[in-house]
Scaffold this motif. Structure first.
Motif, short mmCIF file in Angstrom:
data_model
loop_
_atom_site.label_atom_id
_atom_site.label_comp_id
_atom_site.label_asym_id
_atom_site.label_seq_id
_atom_site.Cartn_x
_atom_site.Cartn_y
_atom_site.Cartn_z
N PRO A 107 9.45 8.75 1.33
CA PRO A 107 8.87 9.11 0.03
C PRO A 107 9.49 8.36 -1.15
O PRO A 107 8.85 8.20 -2.18
N LYS A 108 10.73 7.90 -0.98
CA LYS A 108 11.40 7.20 -2.09
C LYS A 108 10.78 5.82 -2.37
O LYS A 108 11.05 5.22 -3.40
N LEU A 109 9.98 5.32 -1.41
CA LEU A 109 9.35 4.02 -1.61
C LEU A 109 8.26 4.06 -2.68
O LEU A 109 7.92 3.05 -3.27
N LEU A 110 7.69 5.24 -2.90
CA LEU A 110 6.60 5.36 -3.88
C LEU A 110 7.14 5.04 -5.27
O LEU A 110 8.08 5.65 -5.76
N THR A 111 6.51 4.04 -5.92
CA THR A 111 7.02 3.56 -7.20
C THR A 111 6.38 4.23 -8.41
O THR A 111 6.83 4.03 -9.53
N GLY A 112 5.34 5.00 -8.21
CA GLY A 112 4.66 5.65 -9.33
C GLY A 112 4.69 7.16 -9.22
O GLY A 112 5.40 7.73 -8.38
N ARG A 113 3.92 7.79 -10.05
CA ARG A 113 3.88 9.26 -10.05
C ARG A 113 3.30 9.78 -8.74
O ARG A 113 2.30 9.26 -8.24
N TRP A 139 0.85 -1.21 0.00
CA TRP A 139 0.00 0.00 0.00
C TRP A 139 0.87 1.25 0.00
O TRP A 139 0.55 2.24 -0.66
N VAL A 140 1.99 1.20 0.72
CA VAL A 140 2.88 2.37 0.77
C VAL A 140 3.52 2.61 -0.59
O VAL A 140 3.53 3.73 -1.11
N ARG A 141 4.06 1.57 -1.21
CA ARG A 141 4.78 1.71 -2.48
C ARG A 141 3.87 2.12 -3.63
O ARG A 141 4.29 2.85 -4.52
N THR A 142 2.63 1.62 -3.62
CA THR A 142 1.74 1.92 -4.75
C THR A 142 1.04 3.26 -4.61
O THR A 142 0.40 3.73 -5.55
N GLY A 143 1.15 3.90 -3.43
CA GLY A 143 0.45 5.18 -3.23
C GLY A 143 -1.04 4.99 -3.05
O GLY A 143 -1.82 5.91 -3.33
N CYS A 144 -1.44 3.81 -2.59
CA CYS A 144 -2.86 3.48 -2.46
C CYS A 144 -3.24 3.32 -0.99
O CYS A 144 -2.38 3.25 -0.12
N LEU A 145 -4.53 3.23 -0.73
CA LEU A 145 -5.04 3.07 0.63
C LEU A 145 -5.78 1.75 0.75
O LEU A 145 -6.49 1.34 -0.17
N PRO A 146 -5.65 1.07 1.91
CA PRO A 146 -6.25 -0.26 2.05
C PRO A 146 -7.76 -0.25 2.21
O PRO A 146 -8.41 -1.28 2.02
N GLY A 147 -8.34 0.91 2.58
CA GLY A 147 -9.79 0.97 2.74
C GLY A 147 -10.31 0.23 3.95
O GLY A 147 -11.45 -0.25 3.95
N LEU A 148 -9.49 0.15 5.00
CA LEU A 148 -9.90 -0.56 6.23
C LEU A 148 -10.37 0.39 7.32
O LEU A 148 -10.65 -0.04 8.43
N GLY A 149 -10.42 1.67 7.01
CA GLY A 149 -10.82 2.65 8.00
C GLY A 149 -9.78 3.75 8.14
O GLY A 149 -8.63 3.59 7.73
N PRO A 150 -10.16 4.89 8.73
CA PRO A 150 -9.26 6.04 8.86
C PRO A 150 -7.94 5.73 9.55
O PRO A 150 -6.90 6.25 9.17
N GLU A 151 -7.98 4.87 10.58
CA GLU A 151 -6.77 4.58 11.34
C GLU A 151 -5.71 3.91 10.45
O GLU A 151 -4.54 4.28 10.47
N PHE A 152 -6.12 2.95 9.64
CA PHE A 152 -5.18 2.23 8.77
C PHE A 152 -4.72 3.11 7.61
O PHE A 152 -3.55 3.08 7.23
N HIS A 154 -7.43 8.45 -5.32
CA HIS A 154 -8.63 8.16 -6.13
C HIS A 154 -8.26 7.99 -7.60
O HIS A 154 -8.72 7.04 -8.26
N ASP A 155 -7.41 8.89 -8.11
CA ASP A 155 -7.01 8.80 -9.52
C ASP A 155 -6.14 7.56 -9.77
O ASP A 155 -6.23 6.94 -10.84
N ARG A 156 -5.31 7.23 -8.80
CA ARG A 156 -4.48 6.03 -8.94
C ARG A 156 -5.37 4.79 -9.05
O ARG A 156 -5.13 3.91 -9.87
N LYS A 157 -6.38 4.75 -8.21
CA LYS A 157 -7.26 3.58 -8.20
C LYS A 157 -7.99 3.45 -9.53
O LYS A 157 -8.06 2.36 -10.12
#
Length: 527
Positions: free
Chosen positions: A333-339, A308-321, A345-348
């Motif tokens: 920040p260097k872990l992010l593999t995309g733009r 989830w960190v590398r793809t710039g995405c969120l797991p959708g398990l709730g605000p805490e996660f 939302h746009d990534r998804k």
């Protein structure tokens, strides 16, 4: 008239589902019933028939009990046939769609075809005579297991291009998992050498004459280099120094190579890189346990926190996660593999995020996966623990991974060895009847090619870009209509032959048609 009506009545006998399954392996349409005998039948006939039914019932019950006693001992009782579930038939039974789900795609007659040209064979013999043993290629491969496998494939090809012997690749210690496994721990080294004997000489170490040699080291090989680039860059120095050291081979070699070198890639990936015996044996055992009561589906779920960190995405398990993932990304920040300039939302919507458990469930339901399907899931521990899998287990309760299937002590030799465990996952997934990855990546690509090479066994490619807009607004559509749309979107994404000529930017190890597979039907018709 009343007498006739009574004569036409049908008597129904309620029988437990396990008994019926033991009597017949096929569905019985229209309900399990026995017509009442005509009123004129004698009492003796009724008595004999009742006695016969009773004997059949008792025999079936005894047979079921014996079969359960003789059933192979499984570490997870959920894999056994349920004996208490009520048995019923519905006019709108989903049996047809469930049969369709397990149906394999049409392979269109494609079979493995690794016939190397006469020029290739002659060049190999000439390289050996010219002293291939006096030139050595050292490689250090990095990343996870399947990323390392891709680099080993290309290392063999580069050694062939240079006419050099390949020293057994060094597996760099993984910085995330700390796995210190060596090549021979994960792969069958002797098999690797034997299969490639006519292509590249593989040696376990540098000979004593070269141990003190200072190797030529390339620190930054460009992406997508050609065989000509490799020869012009390294050949002269390799001939002079005798040893070349390469690191970070990921995507360094062009995906478009001459036909013989593409076939060599397939030979390494699908024949030479066989897992070591302990890994293969355990993987075969787990696959056998999954198949003990019929076909099974394998999922590669990418739900780990680092994904989830590398793809710039969120797991959708709730605000805490979600907050924990965003915080980790800010710290690294260097872990992010995309733009980094587009929102989650746009990534998804662009298909850059893994499918979560709920989205995988919705897709499987639309494609007709039966609720009692046995599912093997591969991957690391999901972020959020097993709760992250609840959408799957609610609808598909027969969900297992290697920890669920292994007997006590079976996984102990592989403790803290991520490469070993990933290899076991690969074996079980490769043998499944259906495979579905929740995200792209090296395992998904290799699995696609491996299943194609093995006969185009079913591989579901989630059409994320087109399906996610419907899933994110699924309330606007009736359930039946959403099922129809999702099924239509995936009609051509079920593992059918896909020529790499239409996907020239893809690896031949993911799309082996047409370089590594021939259409036997076409060949025979032409002959």
């Amino acid at each position: 008239m009343a007498t006739r009506a009574k004569a036409k009545r049908t008597s129904y006998i309620a029988v437990p589902s396990a008994i019926i399954r033991s009597l017949s392996s096929t569905s019985i349409p229209g309900g399990f019933h026995l017509p009442s005998p005509p009123k004129k039948s004698s009492r003796r006939f009724l008595h004999c028939r009742s006695l016969l039914l009773l004997l059949l019932f008792l025999a079936a019950a005894v047979g079921l009990g014996v079969s359960l006693l003789l059933d192979p001992i499984l570490p997870c009782p959920q894999l056994r046939l349920p004996s208490s579930r009520p048995f019923s038939f519905s006019p709108a039974s989903p049996a047809a769609s469930q049969v369709e789900f397990w149906r394999q795609p049409d392979g269109m007659g494609y079979v493995p075809c690794l016939d190397f040209s006469d020029e290739y064979r002659a060049a190999g013999a000439a390289a050996a005579r010219a002293g291939r043993r006096n030139k050595y290629l050292l490689v250090v491969v990095s990343g996870g297991l399947n990323q390392q496998r891709n680099q080993i494939v290309d290392a063999v090809v580069i050694a062939r291009i240079l006419g050099a012997a390949l020293v057994v690749p060094v597996l760099q210690v993984n910085v995330i998992w700390g796995d210190e496994s060596e090549f021979g721990d994960v792969f069958d080294l002797e098999h690797f050498k034997r299969v490639l004997a006519d292509d590249v000489k593989v040696v376990s170490s540098l000979p004593s004459t070269h141990i003190m040699t200072r190797p030529v080291q390339e620190k930054q090989t460009p992406l997508q280099v050609s065989p000509d680039w490799i020869r012009s860059r390294y050949m002269k120095r390799l001939n002079r120094e005798g040893v070349l050291l390469l690191r970070s081979l990921d995507s360094r070699l062009s995906k478009d190579l001459p036909s013989d070198l593409q076939k060599l890639r397939c030979k390494v990936a699908f024949h030479a890189l066989r897992f070591a015996a302990p890994i293969q044996e355990l993987g075969n055992k787990l696959a056998s346990r999954m198949r003990s009561h019929g076909p099974y589906l394998a999922l590669h779920l990418r739900l780990e926190k680092d994904v989830w960190v590398r793809t710039g995405c969120l797991p959708g398990l709730g605000p805490e996660f979600d907050a924990a993932v965003e915080e980790e990304r800010k710290l690294k920040p260097k872990l992010l593999t995309g733009r980094s300039n587009i929102t989650f939302h746009d990534r998804k919507l662009a298909g850059l995020c893994p499918l979560n458990a709920g989205e995988v469930t919705r897709l499987l339901k639309a494609l007709g996966a039966p609720p009692d399907a046995r599912i093997y899931w591969a991957g690391g521990e999901p972020f959020g623990g097993r709760d992250a899998l609840l959408p799957l287990t609610r609808h598909f309760p027969n969900l297992f991974n290697k920890d669920d299937l292994a007997l006590p002590g079976e996984l102990e030799p592989f403790a803290n060895r991520s490469s070993f465990l990933a290899a076991v996952d690969y074996v079980v997934c490769e043998q499944s009847d259906v495979f579905l990855p929740s995200h792209g990546g090296n395992m998904g690509h290799l699995m696609r090619g491996h299943r194609a090479f093995s006969g185009h066994r079913k591989y579901i490619t989630p059409n994320k870009r087109q399906m996610l807009p419907y899933l994110m607004h699924h309330g606007a559509l009736p359930e039946v209509e959403l099922d129809r749309i999702l099924k239509e979107l995936h009609r051509g994404s079920l593992g059918q032959p896909e020529p790499r000529t239409e996907k020239s930017d893809k690896d031949v190890t993911a799309y082996p048609v047409p370089e590594c597979m021939c259409n036997s039907t076409s060949s025979s018709s032409k002959a």
